[in-house]
Design an enzyme around this catalytic site. Structure first.
Site, mmCIF file in Angstrom:
data_model
loop_
_atom_site.group_PDB
_atom_site.id
_atom_site.type_symbol
_atom_site.label_atom_id
_atom_site.label_comp_id
_atom_site.label_asym_id
_atom_site.label_seq_id
_atom_site.Cartn_x
_atom_site.Cartn_y
_atom_site.Cartn_z
ATOM 1 N N HIS A 74 0.805 -1.221 0.000
ATOM 2 C CA HIS A 74 0.000 0.000 0.000
ATOM 3 C C HIS A 74 0.838 1.272 0.000
ATOM 4 O O HIS A 74 0.321 2.354 -0.271
ATOM 5 C CB HIS A 74 -0.918 0.010 1.232
ATOM 6 N N HIS A 124 -7.809 4.410 4.666
ATOM 7 C CA HIS A 124 -7.146 3.326 3.946
ATOM 8 C C HIS A 124 -5.636 3.578 3.969
ATOM 9 O O HIS A 124 -5.188 4.702 3.771
ATOM 10 C CB HIS A 124 -7.656 3.265 2.501
ATOM 11 N N GLU A 126 -3.264 3.008 1.901
ATOM 12 C CA GLU A 126 -2.728 3.615 0.682
ATOM 13 C C GLU A 126 -2.976 5.123 0.675
ATOM 14 O O GLU A 126 -2.100 5.913 0.290
ATOM 15 C CB GLU A 126 -3.344 2.985 -0.564
ATOM 16 N N SER A 269 -6.060 -9.416 -3.707
ATOM 17 C CA SER A 269 -5.168 -9.924 -2.658
ATOM 18 C C SER A 269 -5.436 -11.385 -2.306
ATOM 19 O O SER A 269 -4.843 -11.913 -1.361
ATOM 20 C CB SER A 269 -5.304 -9.066 -1.390
#
EC number: 1.17.7.4
Length: 318
Positions: A74, A124, A126, A269
């Site tokens: 990320h 999040h 990221e 993922s």
């Protein structure tokens, strides 16, 4: 019942690179190996790596000085990079190259004192890493999650403005927000279209193309996986029953009562072996009365090489 397998599904190139990075580091470095944040958002993958000796931490403060540390797919903020540098860590960066592209765009905007708007989901990892690329004291970076957020923006210089997007969002999810930004700020600049994550879009396109064929959908992925949740939502928005499962144990026979065709996909993922285990479990709860077919879709041939330091270590140990 028929099972239709979406294509493409599961691991993207960025996730494959991140997981392989951790596994290879375990081979070339002494334990323990620390990973900041879950390397990818998949519980089964993370649990498997824990059993191999990986120690997952929330922040680099938890990593001892001079230890081996890996950044997750990320990406991280400049502040985290600096904190890691001060601890003299042996550092491997498993940040997805597509996320790195977004980081470069935000840093360039910051260096030019342009303000920046990031389209993404608050909290999040990221998004946290991308927001943390911005350092200009003459501007700011703003997070928007909707077209309503765009209307509330208070930009200092709309003629020097840049936007970027979280990679796990698709073109469909960001299109309306980008249009709102361009309508309100005609001089706003943004990334090239090809910078948008191919994997997120391809997996959503695959689901959309099979929606008319299915009456139930099972998505293999973890609850904290942004892209897996989006795949599930595509079906529920069309009134189709959809379920997100971490592993085969989550499957319930009642999901398939009076159903004729079940679509199966996996977030970026989720490994393929989990998909196959889920198919086996669906077949079991349906008492073997199942036919499995691959649904034609886009063929992905993207590959991201391992981090340079890791490749050097691998060569040195052979």
């Amino acid at each position: 019942m028929k099972i239709l397998l979406a294509n493409p599904r599961g691991f993207c190139a960025g996730v494959s690179r991140a997981v392989e990075t951790v596994e290879k580091v375990l081979e070339v470095e002494k334990s323990p190996v620390y990973v900041r944040h879950e390397v990818v958002h998949n519980k089964v993958v993370v649990d498997s790596l824990k059993k191999k000796g990986v120690v997952f931490v929330k922040e680099v403060d938890e990593v001892p000085d001079d230890a081996v540390c890996i950044f997750s797919a990320h990406g991280v903020s400049l502040q985290v990079e600096e904190a890691a540098s001060k601890k003299n860590l042996v550092l491997y960066d498993a940040t997805c190259p597509l996320v790195t592209k977004v980081h470069r765009g935000v840093r360039l905007a910051s260096n030019n004192d342009a303000e920046c708007v990031l389209i993404g989901h608050k909290g999040h990892p990221e998004v946290q890493g991308t927001m943390g690329q911005y350092r200009s004291e003459k501007g700011a970076i703003y997070l928007v999650e909707s077209e309503q957020d765009v209307a509330k923006l208070d930009i200092k210089n709309p003629d020097n403005l840049y936007y970027a997007t979280q990679t796990t969002l698709s073109v469909d999810e960001t299109q309306g927000i980008i249009e709102s930004l361009k309508n309100r700020f005609p001089n706003i600049k943004g990334p090239k279209k090809e910078d948008i994550c191919y994997a997120t879009q391809n997996r959503q396109t695959a689901i959309k193309s099979m929606l008319k064929e299915i009456d139930v959908l099972v998505v293999v992925g973890s609850q904290n996986s942004s892209n897996s949740n989006r795949l599930k939502e595509l079906a529920t928005l069309e009134g189709i029953d959809a379920y997100l499962v971490d592993n085969p144990a989550d499957i319930k026979s009642t999901w398939f009562e009076n159903k004729k065709v079940c679509g199966v996909s996996a977030g970026a993922s989720a490994p393929e072996y989990l998909v196959q285990q889920v198919i086996t479990e669906i077949s079991r709860v349906c008492e073997g009365d199942v036919v499995v077919e691959e649904f034609d879709g886009i063929k992905e041939e993207v590959y991201f090489p391992l981090p340079r330091l890791l490749k050097q270590k691998i060569i040195g140990t052979n």
